[in-house]
Structure formats: structure tokens, C-alpha cells
Design an enzyme around this catalytic site. Structure first.
Site, short mmCIF file in Angstrom:
data_model
loop_
_atom_site.label_atom_id
_atom_site.label_comp_id
_atom_site.label_asym_id
_atom_site.label_seq_id
_atom_site.Cartn_x
_atom_site.Cartn_y
_atom_site.Cartn_z
N TYR A 1 0.85 -1.20 0.00
CA TYR A 1 0.00 0.00 0.00
C TYR A 1 0.87 1.23 0.00
O TYR A 1 1.80 1.33 0.80
CB TYR A 1 -0.89 0.03 1.26
N LYS B 1 -1.76 0.52 -24.87
CA LYS B 1 -2.09 0.43 -26.29
C LYS B 1 -0.80 0.50 -27.10
O LYS B 1 0.05 -0.37 -26.94
CB LYS B 1 -3.13 1.50 -26.64
C1 LIG Z 1 -8.86 3.37 -24.64
C2 LIG Z 1 -9.22 4.79 -24.44
C3 LIG Z 1 -9.57 5.29 -23.19
C4 LIG Z 1 -9.90 4.42 -21.99
O1 LIG Z 1 -8.95 3.64 -21.55
P1 LIG Z 1 -9.27 2.42 -20.52
O2 LIG Z 1 -7.91 2.05 -20.10
O3 LIG Z 1 -10.01 1.41 -21.29
O4 LIG Z 1 -10.09 2.99 -19.40
C5 LIG Z 1 -9.77 6.66 -23.06
N1 LIG Z 1 -9.66 7.47 -24.12
C6 LIG Z 1 -9.36 7.03 -25.34
C7 LIG Z 1 -9.25 7.98 -26.46
C8 LIG Z 1 -9.15 5.67 -25.57
O5 LIG Z 1 -8.87 5.24 -26.78
#
Ligand SMILES: *Cc1c(COP(=O)(O)O)cnc(C)c1O
Length: 423
Positions: A55, A232
Site C-alpha cells: 500500500y 495500447k
Molecule cells: C482506450 C481509451 C480510453 C480508456 O482507456 P481504458 O484504459 O479502457 O479505461 C480513453 N480514451 C481514449 C481515447 C481511448 O482510446
């Protein structure tokens, strides 16, 4: 997979089988979802590390629990690398994911009822930019801008400015998850400055392309804030991050908004994996990777153009393509997603701008090259994948043909196994 899951295997057969099943699925198919990627073994090691036990509410040097000698090391490395990678003065690396990062920014800078001007979801924006189904849309007021022309992808900057003058947004938000062109960042920043709004870029999809210098860096054009995911194109653990270009006042408000405003303790094992991922993204090999993602997307674009399939924005300048498969081939987005899934190609159906069809079975598919580029695909293999896709869509009811195409996908997957390391 060596002894990676030795303990789970002994202790929990059901979970073990699901993990190994997923491992096989990822290895034998090809991942074309533009928001997914394969992380390195080093990122996974950090992700699975002992830091999950700890934590550490607060920030380095200012924690609410003892025993922070090593958590501070980790978080400071992550912050330092993030700032260097994106040219920001401040970074908050604690957001649990992209959505919480955006929400924390809204609460840091807005009062309930305040207005945000963002990209329309059907024109490529994201749910977290105020779609009516989200809680944020109940608290803040979201207004929208769109593309001027879906055939070129150009944003209607004139209408954007006029809407901003009329609606007086506190935040002007750029960024997207289903848009294949580069935005004119300077125009966003100019309009925001003219009207005294804060400019925010959501770079969740393209952060890796920015870090690898394959596309422009919005912060270089003066955006005040940039939010992103780390899983991503950036090829790190599932998580989020908020970068602040210059303003200490904004950075302080955002830190308070993340904790204690919104989240509890940071996920320190994820922060360790973020640090490793940022380290990888600083290496020359990552620049090559980012540039290859774009070249590969272009190679797929050429094949789609040759077959006269309509692409939103007329093609791509980044890692993704949005194709109007219903308009061009008479195959709906859902049918296309299923037909391609059957031959080992994973992607998603997607609404296109002003889609005549319903969201649950839209006209389009969205696909991209970040993951297959990680596997080592170059233009030649990407052209082959595009040819396979189109052939499968044209023969979606021909099971003999699909078997043949599935075999070609398997062969490609086998030839390019998921790598363990990239640097
Ligand atoms: C994927 C995405 C998010 C959200 O991300 P998470 O990790 O799924 O919460 C926010 N904004 C954009 C433009 C995205 O492509």
C-alpha cells in the site's frame, strides 16, 4: 511456457487452463484490435512482481503508510521517464486506466455543470469524452465537434471555434479512438487560448506513436494536459497516465484529484511495469517499431484501396483503419467481426460517421497494426493479412474457402511468434 505458471497449475486447475487457453489463442491468431498489443516479458515480470503487496497512498516522499523505500524509487523512475519521453514537466502515473485518468482531469478542473467540448463518438471520439451513457455526462455538460468531411477526415475547425464561442467550454478536448488521421493540434490550442479554455489531448491510442516520434507530439503544440493509457501503442501494462506540459497549478490540482479525490492506493506493481515500459520506449528500437506501425497500416490501406473498400478519412495517417464494409461489400460490421474471428483474425465492429446502421450492428470494422508489428510483421505480411481479410469477407458463407484462409493465418502466426523482448 517454462515454469511461469507452476504454482497456479498445482493449485488452481481451472484458472490455469483459462490462462494457457488465452496464451494459445494469442499465439495462434493475429491481433488486429488497434488498442491491443503484446507486452515484453520484462513488463510482465514487473506486472507480476511483489509490489502488488504494498500500500502506498500518497506520492513519493509523502505517503500515508510506512515501508516506502522501494515504492518511491519505482514511482520516481516512472515519473522521470514519462516526463522525458513526452516532453512534459509533470506526470501523474497513478491512474488505474485511461478512463479514470480522464475523469480525474475533469474533476480537477471543473465544477458540476461546467462544459467540455470534445469529439463526437460517432466521428471517432471516446466514451469517456461524455457519451450520454457515462456518469460523467450526468455531472458535466459535454458538447461536440465533428469531421467536416468523413472522406478526408478533416475536422470542422470553423464549427469547432463557433461552438466554443457559443458554449464557453472550460476544457477543449482533442483525441480519439476511432479516427485515422492526424489532428491539427495548433488549431485546438489557438482556439483554447483565444477563449481562455484549458486544452486537453487524450492520446490513449497514439501515445506509443508519439513516444516513438512517428507522429507529432501534441505537447509540442502547447496542449496544457495530455492523458493516455499505457497499454495500447505504448506497449506497457494496463494503466493510465496524466501529463501536464508546464502548469504547476494544474499538476497540483490533478495530483489531488487522483488521490485522495478519486482513487485509493496506487497499484505499485503496475507502476513498476509502467517504468519498465517507459524505459523500453526510450530505446532506439522503439522508434523503429513506431515508424513500422505506420508503414504497416499504409500497406493495409493500399490493399483496401485496390479493392475499392471505403475507408473513413480516406485512409490512414496512424495505426488504424476504419473500413465501411457494409457500404462497400454489403457485410455488416458484426458479420465481418465474426467471419474474421473464425479465421483467427481478431478485430472489432465499429460505427462509422453518420452510420445508417445501429450501434450493435454497425457498418464498419476497425483494425490496426500495433500488435502485428510487435510480432515482427513488415509491409509484405500486412498486405497478405489485408488480402486475407477481404477474401474472407467476400466469402463469408463459404466454409471451404474460410478453412483455407484460416490455415494461411495460422502459418503467418507460426512464422512470427509473440516475442519475449524488444530491446
Ligand atoms: C482506450 C481509451 C480510453 C480508456 O482507456 P481504458 O484504459 O479502457 O479505461 C480513453 N480514451 C481514449 C481515447 C481511448 O482510446
Amino acid at each position: 511456457m517454462a515454469n511461469e505458471y507452476a504454482y497456479i497449475k498445482k493449485q488452481d486447475k481451472k484458472v490455469f487452463e483459462a490462462i494457457t487457453g488465452e496464451e494459445k489463442r494469442e499465439a495462434e491468431g493475429l491481433e488486429l484490435i488497434p488498442s491491443e498489443n503484446y507486452v515484453s516479458r520484462a513488463v510482465r515480470e514487473a506486472n507480476g512482481s511483489i509490489f502488488t503487496n504494498k500500500y502506498s497512498e500518497g506520492y513519493p516522499g509523502k505517503r500515508y503508510y510506512g515501508g516506502q523505500k522501494y515504492t518511491d524509487v519505482i514511482e520516481n523512475i516512472a515519473i522521470e521517464r514519462a516526463c522525458k519521453l513526452f516532453g512534459a514537466k509533470f506526470a501523474n502515473v497513478q491512474p488505474h486506466s485511461g478512463a479514470p485518468a480522464n475523469i480525474a482531469v475533469y474533476f480537477a478542473l471543473l465544477q458540476p455543470g461546467d462544459t467540455v467540448l470534445g469529439m463526437d463518438l460517432s466521428h471517432g471520439g471516446h466514451l469517456t469524452h461524455g457519451h450520454p451513457v457515462t456518469y460523467m455526462a450526468k455531472i458535466f455538460r459535454f458538447v461536440r465537434y465533428k469531421m467536416k468531411n468523413p472522406e478526408t477526415g478533416e475536422i470542422d475547425y470553423k464549427a469547432l471555434r463557433e461552438t466554443a464561442i457559443k458554449e464557453k467550454p472550460k476544457i477543449i478536448l482533442a483525441g480519439f479512438s476511432a479516427y485515422s488521421r492526424e489532428l491539427d493540434y495548433k488549431k485546438f490550442v489557438d482556439i483554447a487560448r483565444e477563449l481562455g479554455a484549458i486544452s486537453m489531448m487524450d492520446a490513449a491510442h497514439i501515445a506509443g506513436l508519439i513516444a516513438g516520434k512517428a507522429v507529432k507530439n501534441p505537447l509540442d503544440y502547447g496542449f496544457d494536459i495530455m492523458t493516455t493509457t499505457t497499454h495500447k501503442t505504448l506497449r506497457g501494462p494496463r494503466g493510465g497516465m496524466i501529463l501536464v506540459r508546464e502548469s504547476e497549478e494544474i499538476a497540483k490540482a490533478i495530483d489531488k484529484s487522483i488521490f485522495p479525490g478519486f482513487q485509493g492506493g496506487p497499484h505499485m506493481h503496475i507502476l513498476a511495469a509502467k517504468a519498465v515500459c517507459f524505459g523500453e520506449a526510450m530505446k532506439p528500437a522503439f522508434k523503429k517499431y513506431a515508424k513500422q506501425i505506420l508503414k504497416n497500416a499504409k500497406a493495409m490501406e493500399e490493399v483496401f484501396r485496390k479493392h475499392k473498400i471505403r475507408m473513413l478519412g480516406g485512409g490512414t495517417s496512424n495505426h488504424l483503419i476504419l473500413a465501411d464494409v457494409y457500404g462497400s461489400l454489403g457485410v455488416s460490421g458484426r458479420e465481418a467481426e465474426r467471419a474474421l474471428d473464425e479465421i483467427g483474425l481478431t478485430l472489432n465492429m465499429n460505427a462509422i460517421a453518420d452510420d445508417p446502421r445501429k450501434p450493435m450492428d454497425p457498418s464498419g470494422i476497425r483494425f490496426g497494426t500495433p500488435a502485428i508489428t510487435t510480432r515482427g510483421f513488415k509491409e509484405k505480411e500486412c498486405r497478405e493479412v489485408a488480402e486475407i481479410m477481404i477474401e474472407a469477407l467476400k466469402n463469408k458463407d463459404n466454409s471451404k474457402k474460410k478453412k483455407e484462409l484460416h490455415a494461411r493465418v495460422r502459418k503467418l502466426s507460426k512464422k512470427f511468434p509473440i516475442p519475449d523482448k524488444f530491446v
